[in-house]
Motif scaffolding. Sequence first.
Motif, PDB file in Angstrom:
ATOM      1  N   SER A 117      37.262  61.542  68.000  1.00 35.40           N
ATOM      2  CA  SER A 117      37.390  62.217  69.299  1.00 35.40           C
ATOM      3  C   SER A 117      36.040  62.363  69.995  1.00 35.40           C
ATOM      4  CB  SER A 117      38.028  63.589  69.095  1.00 35.40           C
ATOM      5  OG  SER A 117      37.115  64.455  68.446  1.00 35.40           O
ATOM      6  N   THR A 162      44.868  60.440  70.699  1.00 34.55           N
ATOM      7  CA  THR A 162      45.751  60.907  69.629  1.00 34.55           C
ATOM      8  C   THR A 162      47.167  60.337  69.734  1.00 34.55           C
ATOM      9  OG1 THR A 162      46.330  62.862  70.894  1.00 34.55           O
ATOM     10  CG2 THR A 162      44.562  63.123  69.285  1.00 34.55           C
ATOM     11  N   TYR A 165      49.127  58.553  66.866  1.00 32.06           N
ATOM     12  CA  TYR A 165      49.783  59.264  65.764  1.00 32.06           C
ATOM     13  C   TYR A 165      51.280  59.384  65.999  1.00 32.06           C
ATOM     14  CZ  TYR A 165      45.231  60.638  63.966  1.00 32.06           C
ATOM     15  OH  TYR A 165      43.979  60.609  63.450  1.00 32.06           O
ATOM     16  N   LEU A 214      51.248  66.123  63.867  1.00 30.38           N
ATOM     17  CA  LEU A 214      49.946  65.583  63.472  1.00 30.38           C
ATOM     18  C   LEU A 214      48.956  65.697  64.630  1.00 30.38           C
ATOM     19  CD1 LEU A 214      50.541  62.405  61.303  1.00 30.38           C
ATOM     20  CD2 LEU A 214      49.388  64.518  60.677  1.00 30.38           C
ATOM     21  N   VAL A 215      49.437  65.395  65.841  1.00 32.40           N
ATOM     22  CA  VAL A 215      48.569  65.504  67.014  1.00 32.40           C
ATOM     23  C   VAL A 215      48.131  66.956  67.199  1.00 32.40           C
ATOM     24  CG1 VAL A 215      48.480  65.289  69.521  1.00 32.40           C
ATOM     25  CG2 VAL A 215      49.572  63.508  68.155  1.00 32.40           C
ATOM     26  N   TYR A 218      45.514  67.721  64.638  1.00 31.12           N
ATOM     27  CA  TYR A 218      44.270  67.038  64.973  1.00 31.12           C
ATOM     28  C   TYR A 218      43.539  67.802  66.071  1.00 31.12           C
ATOM     29  CZ  TYR A 218      41.155  63.170  66.244  1.00 31.12           C
ATOM     30  OH  TYR A 218      40.059  62.401  66.492  1.00 31.12           O
ATOM     31  N   THR A 219      44.285  68.207  67.094  1.00 30.20           N
ATOM     32  CA  THR A 219      43.678  68.873  68.235  1.00 30.20           C
ATOM     33  C   THR A 219      43.160  70.263  67.874  1.00 30.20           C
ATOM     34  OG1 THR A 219      45.242  67.700  69.625  1.00 30.20           O
ATOM     35  CG2 THR A 219      44.028  69.498  70.643  1.00 30.20           C
ATOM     36  N   SER A 221      42.183  71.262  65.069  1.00 28.55           N
ATOM     37  CA  SER A 221      41.019  71.141  64.197  1.00 28.55           C
ATOM     38  C   SER A 221      39.842  70.488  64.889  1.00 28.55           C
ATOM     39  CB  SER A 221      41.355  70.290  62.976  1.00 28.55           C
ATOM     40  OG  SER A 221      42.567  70.640  62.437  1.00 28.55           O
ATOM     41  N   ASP A 222      40.088  69.860  66.029  1.00 29.33           N
ATOM     42  CA  ASP A 222      39.033  69.059  66.652  1.00 29.33           C
ATOM     43  C   ASP A 222      37.870  69.920  67.097  1.00 29.33           C
ATOM     44  OD1 ASP A 222      38.025  66.538  67.858  1.00 29.33           O
ATOM     45  OD2 ASP A 222      38.080  67.826  69.638  1.00 29.33           O
ATOM     46  N   SER A 483      37.713  57.442  57.308  1.00 25.30           N
ATOM     47  CA  SER A 483      37.659  58.816  57.807  1.00 25.30           C
ATOM     48  C   SER A 483      36.267  59.397  57.624  1.00 25.30           C
ATOM     49  CB  SER A 483      38.680  59.679  57.065  1.00 25.30           C
ATOM     50  OG  SER A 483      39.948  59.132  57.216  1.00 25.30           O
ATOM     51  N   GLU A 487      33.701  61.214  60.339  1.00 28.19           N
ATOM     52  CA  GLU A 487      33.704  62.670  60.248  1.00 28.19           C
ATOM     53  C   GLU A 487      32.415  63.251  60.826  1.00 28.19           C
ATOM     54  OE1 GLU A 487      35.673  65.147  59.580  1.00 28.19           O
ATOM     55  OE2 GLU A 487      34.056  66.617  59.649  1.00 28.19           O
TER      56      GLU A 487
END
Lengths: 544, 334
Positions: A117, A162, A165, A214-215, A218-219, A221-222, A483, A487
């Motif tokens: 991202s 995203t 996903y 999942l999206v 992801y968001t 946690s982003d 990943s 990261e």
Amino acid sequence: MAVLQTSTDLPAPLGRSTRAPSAPWWFLLIGLVLAAVFAAPLVYVIVRNIQDVSRLDEHFTSSATWDPLGRSLLLASSVAVTATAFGTALAWITTRSDIPLRRLWMLVAPLPLVFPSFVGATALISGFAKGGLLDRAVGPLGFELPELAGFWAALFVLTLFTYPYVYLPVAARLRFLPSSFEESARVLGRTPRQVFTSVVVPQLLAPITAGGLLVFLYTVSDFGAVQLLRYDTLTRVIYANSLADQPRVMALSLLLGIVAVLAVAAERALGRNHSESAMSNRATGLTVPLGRWRWPTFAAVAAFVGFALIGPLASLAHWTVRGAASSRARGALAIPTDGLGEAIGNTVLVSILAAVATVVLVLPIAYLVARHRSRTGMVADGLVTAGFALPGLVLGLSLVFWALSNDFLFRFYQTLPLLILGYVIHFGAQANRATQIAVASVPTRLDESARMLGAGRARRFITVDAPLMMPGLLAAGGLVLLSTMKELPATLFLRPTGFDTLSTRIWASMDNLSFAKAGLESMILLAVSAVLTWFLVLRRSDAL
Amino acid sequence: MVREASVSYGDTAVLRSVDLDVRAGGIVALLGPSGCGKTTMLRAIAGLEHLDAGQIEVGGTLVSGPSRHVAPERRNVGMVFQDWALFPHLSVARNVAYGLGRGADEARVAEVLDLVGLSGFGDRSPQNLSGGQQQRVALARALAPSPTALLLDEPFSNLDTALRVEIRTEVHRLLSSLDVTTIFVTHDQDEAFILGDEVAVMANGRIVQQGSPQALYARPASPWIAAFVGEANLVVGTAAGTVATTPVGAIQLSEACHGDCEVLLRPEELELAAEGPGVVGLVEYYGHDTTYEVELPDTTVVRVRMTSTPKFATGDRVQVRHIGGTTVAYALAG
């Protein structure tokens, strides 16, 4: 994404109720120790909050806590909705419609997955910035581009990177949906539109919700994108306070952890309940003609893919070329490349170490789950998943705080082993799924066969299991490798002083607004991970 | 060899106090319908299942008992799995050599491959072999370490019908020449009778009868076994000592019985003659023989097998006669 079912609900061979061989006690012990390692950061966050419980009240009644949480949830839900809409539409268009260049779109649609991202945000910010690609394109026409920041910018950027996903599971489902469902609905007198809503959509609900969750995860946690786009979500507030106020950071981390764990739990629960109905194993040829919408759809898809893939790449390349050109003009390098080689080396080094360590450490758990169907294994499996749910930022911070407060752990503060441990905990769940599939792919009969021929445990592992699992283990390691390369927050907090990876360099470049330098470094990161993605993920996406 | 062996999965008893003796060098068939526990029995002997009670000896050594469980890899028992379980990543020769451990004797591998008629196949990969060949590799692999006992789990069920008879004969020839103690599991009565010196019939986790195929066929211990090991007419009659009166006449019994009973009449022990009280209901021509279904005046239906081309047609009136020797009768309860 309902991958776990295949390994845990394996049918007994030939319908016979064969007992899974029970695991020896020392093997269970290894499983328990590993489970404890994976659960450690989450447990630490909880324990810290219990210790500071007197101040919890203060945090949890303050709008300084609830406002960022609200923004996190708002952004994550919004991105989940838009990414689901675009991902599903794109999946349907590329698998079922007669859009021109359909096969090309099918190939290109999942590719934005390679953008972490913060790299995606970097590319778009620099494209919108003064002198950026888009600015140069529309500037002469008298348009003033807005600065890319805030909620709408974050929604826009995160949606673009995203939606795969959602796209991937939905497209996979559509591709293998038996055409007989739709054909029988047509024969029963339904119009194509009715068939879509009454037959196709219900079949897609499971992949859509799983992808959407999942999206969301992801968001929520982003960290990279929201930080660069200056939208104050929980992660950004945690980062801003990370050095100043430990108890407050831990309280916010707990909140964030709870939200993420709930999202993961929801996704898992969903995957378990939706038993997939009949799947045909060949691609079906049902195509829906778009008629006069054919070319408008083509234009829309092209524009979307343009923003999600071509645009960012072009923007990064544009800045890189500009930097190179100006350095030639000035006779000196405007893009400082010192230490770049070392950063590439470091990136590859930590990624390989993390990949190997992760696979080695989840392998015993995978054995307990897939081979022995052990309860301990299931618990360990759940804790590995919890490690995945914990956002990288929270994971990194909790390991740092722990190391700072514990004499033994302090020896590992800012060392490579602690960094690798962080990656292992964070990406264990990814390797775990693939590793369980690898273990389950070796028929128990082969193991029994080797036993009957007198082979002990070690010999059976080396001569039978290991060679047969190797492709699956490589795929598992590959996922972690990818990943790890991308990261950011865990790397930022856990790396040894002066230890730069491509991710941290891009981050530093964006901090200085050195778009050209960030562009070059992003291009290198993308090139390396695109090649790996192709080999490890997309080529085998049907196996995952 | 096996004493009161019991195995349960949770609350479900799979083996209930099973006794089984196998003569050294003998071949025993475990015959039973699916789910009767015969494969569990085999796996218990192999050591792949733990006994909950009872004990198992192989070649005079206690391998499973109350406080003892020798690991499968230490039992020196060979096993051929239903799907053969050949290692897909190893060549035929390396599959066969696997049980010989490190420093595998090449000569032994060649010898065993020769034994099963696969000399020169050593470098092939198992996937490129036919079903019959794969089965022979599995057999060679199990035999290579010279096991004390050989276990075969449904050895022919994965072969198509045409191949099955051929492979069965080959394996029969091989096992007869080898003199290795063998236990094999099957649900097919033909297989059990052809290959087994002895047949042990299993039902519901118990061995219900063990004996030579001939004894089992002629003197089954229960009506169920009678029907399971071959075609059986169980005709209701009245017995007085060693004679039973039935719709097909008076029948000599090998063991005395009294009152109402079911008399076992194998179809090939009956024959038809023209003109009589029976009516032919169905004619099935098999080539080597013909089977008639005949309804008798008291509505009893019997199957009659005669080694001739059809002599009667549906609707013909016939007489049914018993031409066998003595048979068995089962007293009807109540």
